[in-house]
Enzyme design. Sequence first.
Site, PDB file in Angstrom:
ATOM      1  N   ASN A 112       0.832  -1.207   0.000  1.00 53.80           N
ATOM      2  CA  ASN A 112       0.000   0.000   0.000  1.00 53.80           C
ATOM      3  C   ASN A 112       0.862   1.251   0.000  1.00 53.80           C
ATOM      4  O   ASN A 112       0.684   2.127   0.839  1.00 53.80           O
ATOM      5  CB  ASN A 112      -0.923  -0.015   1.211  1.00 53.80           C
ATOM      6  CG  ASN A 112      -2.010   1.025   1.132  1.00 53.80           C
ATOM      7  OD1 ASN A 112      -2.323   1.517   0.056  1.00 53.80           O
ATOM      8  ND2 ASN A 112      -2.580   1.367   2.257  1.00 53.80           N
ATOM      9  N   LYS A 208       0.700 -11.297  -2.187  1.00 57.94           N
ATOM     10  CA  LYS A 208       1.396 -10.489  -3.202  1.00 57.94           C
ATOM     11  C   LYS A 208       2.861 -10.308  -2.847  1.00 57.94           C
ATOM     12  O   LYS A 208       3.738 -10.477  -3.693  1.00 57.94           O
ATOM     13  CB  LYS A 208       0.688  -9.145  -3.360  1.00 57.94           C
ATOM     14  CG  LYS A 208       1.103  -8.369  -4.590  1.00 57.94           C
ATOM     15  CD  LYS A 208       2.268  -7.449  -4.299  1.00 57.94           C
ATOM     16  CE  LYS A 208       2.585  -6.575  -5.520  1.00 57.94           C
ATOM     17  NZ  LYS A 208       3.735  -5.696  -5.234  1.00 57.94           N
ATOM     18  N   ASP A 227      -0.837  -7.600  -8.422  1.00 59.83           N
ATOM     19  CA  ASP A 227      -1.254  -6.314  -7.862  1.00 59.83           C
ATOM     20  C   ASP A 227      -2.371  -5.765  -8.749  1.00 59.83           C
ATOM     21  O   ASP A 227      -2.850  -6.451  -9.647  1.00 59.83           O
ATOM     22  CB  ASP A 227      -0.070  -5.350  -7.794  1.00 59.83           C
ATOM     23  CG  ASP A 227       0.263  -4.821  -9.173  1.00 59.83           C
ATOM     24  OD1 ASP A 227       0.164  -5.600 -10.135  1.00 59.83           O
ATOM     25  OD2 ASP A 227       0.611  -3.643  -9.304  1.00 59.83           O
TER      26      ASP A 227
END
Length: 287
Positions: A112, A208, A227
């Site tokens: 993030n 991920k 992603d």
Amino acid sequence: MNPIDLRKCLTSGQVFRWREAEPGVWEGYDGSQFGRLCTASFGLQEDPLGKLTLAESGSWHQYFRLDEPQDLQSHIAAMCPKFATLPRQEGLRLLRPSDPVESFFSFLCTSNNHLGRITKMVEHLLPLAHASEGGNTAADEPERLLNIPSFTEPELRAAGFGYRAATIPRAAQLLINRGGRQYLLDLRQASLREAQAELLSFPGVGPKLADCIALYALHNTEAVPVDVHLWNGAVRLYFREWRGTTLTAKKYQVIGDHFRSLFGSWAGHAQLFVYYAGVVAGRSGGN
DNA sequence: TAGGGACCTGCC
DNA sequence: GCAGGTCCCT
């Protein structure tokens, strides 16, 4: 025709320790090795390394996978007509960073997050011991790894790590408990499934990041990190019926399996081209 | 299994 | 507002 585009390679979220020192000149590190690379130095001669300016005599062949096909995209496109419809990404190559610890902590910083901030965080975790003399020595590396668990959460928060300030030292301590750099080096021999299971047990590592670490730290080229860009590309190329839906754990697995069924051990390479095409499309405002 | 929200910071 | 996700909870 230049087979390597340094900007694409070094700023596409594969590695995070490079800067453009002056136009066309990139300075950075692979592990303990400092590099000063010029775009024009690559690929014009039969010996693409002949004009590289390096602090050490180490080879960058491995880093840029120069033993692999020069036209990687065409090589992969021959395996799948749908993949072949992707726009050309000239000079983009999958990198092969030498130090698994560097990649491990780099990707711990990426969740993030944005490139600029990631770069700053990585530098904070893995500082340069003697930048003025061209970087760290190999002997500095174990010491830097051992130092990471000593960072306190308030300290890292002050350094801009946000909520990752809590997980990164914990992950570092767990890594050391399991054997540190050698633990990761040993995982290079493991299957993708085994490696994923190990990596997922670290705090802050989800599917991920586990695949990113498998691909770049462990050199497992069957890994397909999914992603948002790869998700969009995969839906457009292979899973039209998923348009308008969200990525779930189940779909994450299906996408990776599909890439592996099409491309085998080139799945990780294929992923990079789909991903990068999505990044480029995003920049120009298209879809 | 799928869906929803919090979480740090910075840029559109 | 949302981002190159993870984690926790319905």
